[in-house]
Structures are given as C-alpha cells and as structure tokens.
Design a protein around this motif. Structure first.
Motif, PDB file in Angstrom:
ATOM      1  N   ALA A 225      -2.077 -15.132   3.409  1.00  7.52           N
ATOM      2  CA  ALA A 225      -0.403 -15.457   3.434  1.00  7.52           C
ATOM      3  C   ALA A 225      -0.214 -16.556   2.098  1.00  7.52           C
ATOM      4  CB  ALA A 225      -0.099 -15.885   4.582  1.00  7.52           C
ATOM      5  N   THR A 226      -1.044 -17.192   1.738  1.00  4.90           N
ATOM      6  CA  THR A 226      -0.720 -18.077   0.582  1.00  4.90           C
ATOM      7  C   THR A 226      -1.173 -17.560  -0.625  1.00  4.90           C
ATOM      8  OG1 THR A 226      -3.015 -18.956   0.448  1.00  4.90           O
ATOM      9  CG2 THR A 226      -1.514 -19.890   2.121  1.00  4.90           C
ATOM     10  N   LEU A 227      -1.667 -16.456  -0.766  1.00  2.00           N
ATOM     11  CA  LEU A 227      -2.047 -15.719  -2.043  1.00  2.00           C
ATOM     12  C   LEU A 227      -0.968 -14.758  -2.469  1.00  2.00           C
ATOM     13  CD1 LEU A 227      -5.799 -15.015  -1.349  1.00  2.00           C
ATOM     14  CD2 LEU A 227      -4.881 -16.845  -2.587  1.00  2.00           C
ATOM     15  N   PRO A 228      -0.423 -15.120  -3.559  1.00  2.00           N
ATOM     16  CA  PRO A 228       0.873 -14.350  -3.965  1.00  2.00           C
ATOM     17  C   PRO A 228       0.349 -13.094  -4.576  1.00  2.00           C
ATOM     18  CG  PRO A 228       0.617 -15.992  -5.451  1.00  2.00           C
ATOM     19  CD  PRO A 228      -0.363 -16.202  -4.581  1.00  2.00           C
ATOM     20  N   ASN A 229      -0.883 -12.749  -4.925  1.00  2.84           N
ATOM     21  CA  ASN A 229      -1.169 -11.544  -5.429  1.00  2.84           C
ATOM     22  C   ASN A 229      -1.815 -10.473  -4.382  1.00  2.84           C
ATOM     23  OD1 ASN A 229      -3.451 -13.767  -5.262  1.00  2.84           O
ATOM     24  ND2 ASN A 229      -4.497 -12.583  -6.657  1.00  2.84           N
ATOM     25  N   VAL A 230      -1.652 -10.773  -3.067  1.00  6.32           N
ATOM     26  CA  VAL A 230      -2.148 -10.098  -1.989  1.00  6.32           C
ATOM     27  C   VAL A 230      -1.053  -9.282  -1.328  1.00  6.32           C
ATOM     28  CG1 VAL A 230      -2.921  -9.802   0.404  1.00  6.32           C
ATOM     29  CG2 VAL A 230      -4.235 -11.408  -1.406  1.00  6.32           C
ATOM     30  N   ILE A 231      -0.848  -8.123  -1.185  1.00  4.27           N
ATOM     31  CA  ILE A 231       0.450  -7.276  -0.449  1.00  4.27           C
ATOM     32  C   ILE A 231      -0.366  -6.760   0.713  1.00  4.27           C
ATOM     33  CG2 ILE A 231       1.949  -5.405  -0.629  1.00  4.27           C
ATOM     34  CD1 ILE A 231       1.558  -5.846  -3.708  1.00  4.27           C
ATOM     35  N   ARG A 232       0.162  -7.265   1.986  1.00  2.00           N
ATOM     36  CA  ARG A 232      -0.310  -6.826   3.249  1.00  2.00           C
ATOM     37  C   ARG A 232       0.591  -5.356   3.624  1.00  2.00           C
ATOM     38  NH1 ARG A 232      -3.242 -10.511   6.314  1.00  2.00           N
ATOM     39  NH2 ARG A 232      -3.360  -8.341   7.846  1.00  2.00           N
ATOM     40  N   THR A 233       0.025  -4.489   4.126  1.00  2.04           N
ATOM     41  CA  THR A 233       0.645  -3.361   4.340  1.00  2.04           C
ATOM     42  C   THR A 233       0.185  -2.343   5.688  1.00  2.04           C
ATOM     43  OG1 THR A 233      -0.811  -1.356   3.444  1.00  2.04           O
ATOM     44  CG2 THR A 233       0.830  -2.649   1.877  1.00  2.04           C
ATOM     45  N   PRO A 234       0.714  -1.736   6.255  1.00  2.00           N
ATOM     46  CA  PRO A 234       0.171  -1.080   7.540  1.00  2.00           C
ATOM     47  C   PRO A 234      -0.768   0.087   7.053  1.00  2.00           C
ATOM     48  CG  PRO A 234       2.848  -1.011   7.670  1.00  2.00           C
ATOM     49  CD  PRO A 234       2.367  -1.500   6.168  1.00  2.00           C
ATOM     50  N   ALA A 235      -1.425   0.594   8.034  1.00  2.00           N
ATOM     51  CA  ALA A 235      -2.257   1.769   7.581  1.00  2.00           C
ATOM     52  C   ALA A 235      -1.640   2.753   6.873  1.00  2.00           C
ATOM     53  CB  ALA A 235      -3.189   2.159   8.749  1.00  2.00           C
ATOM     54  N   GLY A 236      -2.120   3.579   5.908  1.00  2.00           N
ATOM     55  CA  GLY A 236      -1.497   4.666   5.400  1.00  2.00           C
ATOM     56  C   GLY A 236      -2.656   5.839   5.121  1.00  2.00           C
ATOM     57  N   THR A 237      -2.187   6.669   4.078  1.00  2.00           N
ATOM     58  CA  THR A 237      -3.198   7.778   3.794  1.00  2.00           C
ATOM     59  C   THR A 237      -3.530   7.494   2.452  1.00  2.00           C
ATOM     60  OG1 THR A 237      -1.664   9.138   5.171  1.00  2.00           O
ATOM     61  CG2 THR A 237      -3.236  10.190   3.431  1.00  2.00           C
ATOM     62  N   LEU A 238      -4.901   7.660   2.128  1.00  2.00           N
ATOM     63  CA  LEU A 238      -5.503   7.503   0.790  1.00  2.00           C
ATOM     64  C   LEU A 238      -5.914   8.787   0.281  1.00  2.00           C
ATOM     65  CD1 LEU A 238      -6.704   5.294  -0.988  1.00  2.00           C
ATOM     66  CD2 LEU A 238      -8.929   5.661   0.019  1.00  2.00           C
ATOM     67  N   THR A 239      -5.412   8.900  -1.030  1.00  2.00           N
ATOM     68  CA  THR A 239      -5.710  10.403  -1.726  1.00  2.00           C
ATOM     69  C   THR A 239      -6.333   9.805  -2.998  1.00  2.00           C
ATOM     70  OG1 THR A 239      -3.261  10.323  -2.233  1.00  2.00           O
ATOM     71  CG2 THR A 239      -3.782  11.672  -0.209  1.00  2.00           C
ATOM     72  N   THR A 240      -6.672  10.994  -3.632  1.00  2.00           N
ATOM     73  CA  THR A 240      -7.093  10.659  -5.076  1.00  2.00           C
ATOM     74  C   THR A 240      -6.112  11.133  -6.070  1.00  2.00           C
ATOM     75  OG1 THR A 240      -9.418  11.212  -4.257  1.00  2.00           O
ATOM     76  CG2 THR A 240      -9.104  11.470  -6.783  1.00  2.00           C
TER      77      THR A 240
END
Length: 490
Positions: A184-199
């Motif tokens: 949470a202290t790192l501004p370059n990290v975005i937390r998101t819920p699980a999602g779908t990974l595609t190419t």
C-alpha cells in the motif's frame, strides 16, 4: 473504460504473487505493477502454517533423489534470505502506519520421533540430521520431556527429538497483512480483483478485471492451484506442467500458554507431518491434513477435521482438549503433476509462471520474488532459465521422475502404511495378516502406477489420485501434457 498500461501484470495474490509485486515495485519505482487476485479465499497462503523450515521438510526420499536435494538447497537458500527480506518488507509497511503489526516471527523447531507412523519416520529423522550437517545448520538431540508445551499421551510419546535452532516460523495471516501494508505504500502498485488474462494480437497481455483493464508486455502467473485453468484459457497448446491441488485443513486453538517454538513430526503419510506453530496473538496453529485433488476444493471435510484433532491431541498436547477452536483453515496447496515447482519463463514471449511450490511457497517466496525480479529487470529482459536450483524447475520441462515406477509405487505403499499406522489401524495378529496388509498396499500401488502413461511416474504425494476413482483422469492429464510437450519441442 480505458485500458491502462503497466509494465508487469502479476496474476495471483498469494504470498508468492504479493512478494513478486513488492520486489518489482520496490526495486524499481519506475516499474508499474498490476497485482490481480483475491486477498483471502481458500488459497494456500491464507491457510499456511508458515514453518520457514530449511530442514523440517527433509525426508529420506528427498535426501536420495537429485531434485529432492535441489529442493533442500532451495529451502536452505530461502531461509538465509528471510531476515533481510522481512526487515525490508516491514520497513515499507511501517512507513504507512508507523509501526508494523506483530507477525509472530521466531526461530526454533523441535522434530519428534514417535512410533505413531511407519519406518518412514525413522529414515526421515536421520535424513534431517544428515542434511543439517551437509548445509551447516544446527541440529541438536534433546530429550522429548524437555520440549516446552509438548504433552502427548503416554502411548503416543516420542522417544527421540531434534532441536533445530535456526528454523524460522511466523504467523501467515499476520505476514500477509504486513505484505499488504508494504504494498500500500508503493504508488507504482495497483491492486485489482481477479480477472481474465488474454494475449494481445500484436504483443503483450491484457488483464480484464472488475476494477479496470490493464495491458502489459509481461505477465507473471502466480495463481497457485488455479494456475493451470488460467493458462489453458490463455493458450490451450502452451506446454506448462499442470498444477493440481493438495487440499489442506488446519485449526487455530487458543486459551493455553503460548508456545515458544514449533513442534512437529517428520513428513509422513503423503503430508507435511503433524505440527503446531506459535501465532502472533499467542494462539496455536495446528496442522495439517493433506488430500491431493485434480481441482481446488472450498471446504474442509469431516474426516480431515477428525484426523487432525485425534492426532494433535494424542501426539502433541492432550491439554488442548479444553482449548477453544477459534478458527478453521482450509487451503489448496499448488502441487505440480510431477511434484516439483513450476517457476520461470515459458515459451510464450513475456509470460512467466511461479507456481507448483506445494508446501514451500510462503517459505520460498522471498527467494522466488527476488530471483524473478532480477530476471525481469535485466537490461535484456532475459528469458533464460533462472539461476541456481530454480533452473531445474522450468515450467516447460520434461516431467521429472527421480524414481522408477517400481520405486515410486513402493514409496507410495510405505506412505499408505504410515497413514494406516497413524490412524491406529491394527491388523489381526494371526497368521500372515500383517504381511498380507503390506503386500496389499504394494499391489494397489503397482496396479495404479501401471495405469499411468509411459513417461509419467506420479510422485508419492499424488499416489491417492492414481489409485482412487480419479486415476483415469490423472493418466489423461499426464498424457495430454506429454503429447503437448513433444509437439512443441519436436
């Protein structure tokens, strides 16, 4: 919603995924990381006992096989990284809240040798001391009666015990919260819920989540027991060793004097041995059952809970009979088809995997995170095999088989006998009954292993999948991977 560009997608928010995201973002502030995944659920990390054991997982089988010895080397190296890694994470966590919360970190493990098992315990007990000498780790014989908090029933008591002063432990739930505070202290990290990974059609990967859509040239899949379906959806022809689940159940008990150290048996009966681990709040973690499954499970079984309580009260501390059970833990350990980690770059450009760690994920997470980070941040963006022991566990490898089919079947039969002994099964003491039971275990395993395709020898941890109704499905899974690997590398 607009697509947001980042540098790396980390898919999976267990201890390994969170650690990789932290290592990347804290090492290079210009690198933007999207970390996707739920923070709870029935993943392995949230249910872990978090024994940071370099030696506790050593068995006779690991000591006499090449990849088993590499796993021990990996565990010893990981153990040496923990003090500095922990301070680094806690330093970041403290910048956001002042003082990071207690994480239950400590050192010291007692390994007890009792007779509530099979000769497997004897061999593994000896192997632990030999590994300690080989790697320069402490291992001292001690009287079981001197172990604080150890109160077995008389007929389940240990006659020998090792004390491993350098073996670490912590409270997994508290540690995950510390990692979250650091992230949470790192501004370059975005937390998101699980999602779908595609190419993406041209190059890179797209992650579509309820919180937004993210694009990156590189992705690291650290989704534990959910790794294989995610990769299958991404590319059904990708030759990555399948990752299954080893479902485990544990308990937290409170209301008794806190333990100063871990108390455990050697690994036995397809599992990680019986153990109790001090927690940050003074309670005790008691674990753990083990049941291999083709897919993750969501709840503990009545049989697992009964087994755990019976064995913990009789073999570790009968004083816990009146303890309050404050929490039931259930998680899915990621175990690969051949029983070994699946870590490193895949044949698909920019796609990495960090999974299949089974019982070692939280312990090895600092080493995995820093090694993967160094490779991803290398100027050339190298996709070469990772250094050291991790080089042996590349995701798109031929299936590892350190044992022959006959040897593996015999090892699995020995684990089956250990399970029967720990469940207090006693054969009739007439005629050839004891030998007949042993022979029946061997026959069962021989038939199960004969049903597997050429080129696949199930590790003993997965033997129940081979001899139960899941046997044909396990054989099919192995055959598909062997064909896919051969087609890709022909």
């Amino acid at each position: 919603m607009a697509v947001q560009g980042v540098d790396v997608l980390v898919v999976g928010a267990g201890a390994v995924g969170r650690s990789i995201a932290f290592a990347l973002a804290s090492a290079e502030p210009a690198v933007r990381v999207a970390l996707a995944g739920a923070s709870g659920g029935v993943a392995a990390s949230t249910a872990a006992g978090a024994m940071l054991g370099a030696l506790g997982e050593v068995t006779d089988q690991t000591a006499r096989t090449r990849h088993g010895r590499l796993r021990t080397e990996l565990a010893v190296t990981a153990a040496r990284t923990w003090p500095a890694w922990r301070e680094r994470v806690r330093a970041h966590a403290g910048t956001g809240t002042g003082v990071p919360r207690p994480d239950g970190y400590g050192t010291g493990t007692f390994v007890v040798l009792n007779a509530v098992s099979s000769p497997l315990d004897d061999a593994s007990f000896t192997a632990i001391a030999q590994a300690a000498a080989e790697h320069g780790r402490g291992c001292q014989e001690t009287s079981p009666s001197d172990i604080p908090g150890y109160h077995p029933l008389d007929n389940d008591r240990a006659l020998r015990a090792w004390y491993l002063p350098e073996e670490g432990f912590l409270d997994a739930r508290a540690w995950l919260a510390t990692l979250d505070a650091a992230l949470a202290t790192l501004p370059n990290v975005i937390r998101t819920p699980a999602g779908t990974l595609t190419t993406l059609p041209a190059h890179g990967y797209l992650l579509d989540t309820p919180a937004g859509t993210f694009r990156a040239p590189r992705a690291v899949v650290a989704a534990g027991a959910w790794t294989t379906p995610l990769l299958e959806a991404l590319d059904p022809d990708l030759p990555v060793v399948p990752v299954l689940s080893a479902a485990g159940t544990a308990l937290t008990a409170a209301g008794h004097q806190p333990l100063p150290t871990v108390i455990r048996t050697p690994n036995r009966a397809y599992a990680c041995g019986l153990h109790t681990v001090p927690q940050a709040d003074g309670s005790r973690y008691i674990g753990a059952s083990a049941r291999p499954c083709l897919t993750p499970t969501s709840h503990p079984t009545a049989g697992a809970l009964r087994f755990l309580l019976d064995t913990a009260l009789s073999q570790l501390d009968h004083h816990l009979t009146t303890a309050a059970i404050t929490r039931t833990h259930h998680g899915n350990r990621p175990i690969a088809l051949d029983g070994h980690p699946v870590i490193g770059p895949t044949p698909k450009d920019g796609l990495w995997v960090a999974s299949g760690t089974h019982r070692d994920g939280l312990h090895a997470s600092p080493l995995i995170a820093t090694t993967v980070t160094e490779a991803l941040l290398a100027p050339t963006g190298t996709a070469a095999p990772l250094p050291g022991p991790l080089a042996a566990f590349a995701p798109s490898r031929p299936l590892i088989a350190d044992l022959t089919t006959k040897e593996a079947a015999a090892e699995a039969a020995a684990h089956h006998a250990a399970l029967a002994a720990e469940a207090q099964m006693r054969p009739p003491l007439t005629g050839a009954w004891p030998r007949m039971l042993t022979d029946s275990y061997r026959g069962l395993m021989d038939r199960a292993y004969a049903g597997m395709p050429d080129g696949y020898v199930p590790p003993p941890d997965l033997a129940p999948l081979a001899y139960e109704e899941s046997g044909p499905a396990l054989a099919e899974l192995a055959a598909v991977y062997l064909d896919r690997h051969s087609a890709h590398f022909a």
